[in-house]
Design an enzyme around this catalytic site. Structure first.
Site, PDB file in Angstrom:
ATOM      1  CB  ILE A 199      -4.953  -4.918   8.302  1.00  0.00           C
ATOM      2  CG1 ILE A 199      -3.695  -4.122   7.921  1.00  0.00           C
ATOM      3  CG2 ILE A 199      -5.945  -4.050   9.056  1.00  0.00           C
ATOM      4  CD1 ILE A 199      -3.955  -2.951   6.998  1.00  0.00           C
ATOM      5  N   GLY A 200      -2.612  -7.475   8.558  1.00  0.00           N
ATOM      6  CA  GLY A 200      -1.862  -8.413   7.732  1.00  0.00           C
ATOM      7  C   GLY A 200      -0.619  -8.894   8.447  1.00  0.00           C
ATOM      8  N   GLY A 202       3.069 -11.014   7.548  1.00  0.00           N
ATOM      9  CA  GLY A 202       3.953 -11.644   6.575  1.00  0.00           C
ATOM     10  C   GLY A 202       4.995 -12.492   7.260  1.00  0.00           C
ATOM     11  CB  VAL A 207       0.477  -4.845   7.417  1.00  0.00           C
ATOM     12  CG1 VAL A 207      -0.030  -3.540   6.810  1.00  0.00           C
ATOM     13  CG2 VAL A 207       1.637  -5.402   6.587  1.00  0.00           C
ATOM     14  CE  LYS A 221       5.791  -5.571   4.462  1.00  0.00           C
ATOM     15  NZ  LYS A 221       5.941  -5.798   2.997  1.00  0.00           N
ATOM     16  CG  ASP A 333       6.591 -13.391  -2.982  1.00  0.00           C
ATOM     17  OD1 ASP A 333       6.214 -14.484  -3.455  1.00  0.00           O
ATOM     18  OD2 ASP A 333       6.412 -13.061  -1.794  1.00  0.00           O
TER      19      ASP A 333
END
Length: 411
Positions: A199-200, A202, A207, A221, A333
């Site tokens: 779903i993600g 980086g 993730v 993660k 960030d």
């Protein structure tokens, strides 16, 4: 500043003890700093007193302090501190003859007072254990089902509350680190980290959406162990979010972690799994709602009220990091993709892999991290991280939310 903040909390907790402990701590530390004789003993005594000052905030819960088994061991703390104050005051400048006469007597008094203060320090772990027991007892009472049970809606609310208490106990018992997951648990939860669960993505982590054996939906993660930077960011995020005072309604919640270490030889060990397990944010990131695939039908783009509520929540998270943590935490960030939205559209600040605990000396000449467009120019020019760099980045986020334009765009 951390010293006086700690003393303020100590004074609050001391009110529950019915004693002017906070004020006594303050004057003992001040007097010890001015001692002309027995400086070593005075400094040691001041350090032990300050240790108690740091522990007193754990007693701020009135429900804890109403219990006689907790109040009783702390009886006489104010008298001990008054005696400690008199002792360090007696170490101010005096004549040579008087110092010689008093030397032996003072040495014995120092031993007695230090021994009593050490006995109070031993009490605090037991008080902490009693508090955990009390929380578990509350869970038990909530879960007790009988014929006179309340309505189903009320029961659901109580069970949700019980789950929150249980999570607090897990964090407390594990020193704030939460649950320790195994590789097998996480592989089962993500169907062996299947691509359809991704779903993600980086810079140094992926993730996955997962479902634990107890039914909880979580965001898992995974930091590939091959990169030094991925280990560095895992350690930073794990350290920051494991701090109990970081927990806040608008900061992502860490459930636990998985750190598997493989022994290569008798003296060499290697990490083979670095994973953090978070609460699952059903409504994705703010970036997706303003600029991504969800923007066309998102309530974020159609409701000005929601557009204002989301940055307000983020500002509260930043304010908590800077002003209410034991030591200020700089996120470094802040950006739209690091603002996640739960099922009720409540914003949560996430991704603490670049975060640092602010120390004016250690935060000078740090490597530049962050995202182009959100970086504070002063930070970029000086390599010095200050809490103000988060405020600058948040200002960019505010403009982006209000205008709907990215920080860097072409007309």
């Amino acid at each position: 500043m951390a010293l006086w903040g700690g003393l303020e909390h100590a004074a609050t907790a001391a009110q529950l003890l019915g004693a002017d402990v906070g004020g006594l701590i303050c004057v003992i530390i001040q007097a010890a700093a001015k001692a002309r004789q027995n400086k070593k003993e005075c400094a040691y005594l001041a350090r032990r007193v300050f240790m108690i000052a740091e522990l007193l905030p754990h007693l701020q819960d009135p429900e804890v302090m109403r219990r006689p088994e907790i109040r009783r061991p702390l009886a006489g703390l104010d008298d001990t501190f008054r005696e400690a104050h008199e002792l360090v005051m007696s170490c101010q400048e005096k004549g040579a003859v008087q110092r010689l006469v008093m030397a032996g007597r003072q040495a014995e008094k120092f031993r007695q007072v230090q021994s009593r203060i050490d006995s109070y320090l031993l009490v605090f772990p037991f008080i902490s254990h009693m508090d955990i027991t009390r929380r578990l007892d509350r869970i038990y009472r909530v879960l007790l089902l009988d014929d006179a049970s309340p309505s189903s809606d009320s029961r659901i609310h109580e069970l949700d509350h019980a789950e929150e208490i249980a999570q607090e106990v897990v964090l407390h018992v594990n020193g704030g680190e939460g649950q320790k997951f195994t590789v097998v648990e996480l592989e089962t939860a993500t169907n062996n980290f299947a691509s359809e669960r991704l779903i993600g993505r980086g810079g140094v982590s992926n993730v996955y959406m997962g479902r634990l054996a107890d039914g909880r939906e979580v965001a898992i993660k995974h930091f590939p162990q091959a990169y030094y930077r991925s280990i560095e960011e895992f350690d930073a995020e794990h350290t920051i979010l494991s701090l109990s005072h970081i927990r806040h309604d608008h900061i992502i919640r860490l459930f636990g972690c998985c750190m598997e270490i493989e022994k290569i030889s008798w003296f060499v060990k290697k990490r083979v799994m670095n994973v953090l397990v978070f609460e699952y944010m059903k409504n994705s990131s703010l970036d997706q709602h303003l600029h991504g695939s969800l923007s066309s039908s998102s309530p974020v783009t159609t409701s000005w009220s929601m557009r204002m509520e989301i940055p307000l929540g983020v500002s509260r998270a930043i304010e908590h990091l800077h002003n209410h943590a034991e030591r200020p935490v700089i996120h470094r960030d802040i950006k739209l993709s690091n603002v996640l939205l739960d099922a009720a559209w409540v914003p949560r600040l996430s991704d603490f892999g670049c975060s640092v605990i602010w120390d004016e000396r250690k935060c000078s000449h740090l490597p530049i991290v962050g995202t182009t467009g959100y970086l504070d120019p002063e930070y970029y020019a000086t390599n010095t991280a200050k809490p103000g760099i988060d405020v600058y980045s948040f200002g960019v986020v505010m403009l982006e939310v209000l205008t709907g334009r990215k920080p860097i765009f072409v007309d």
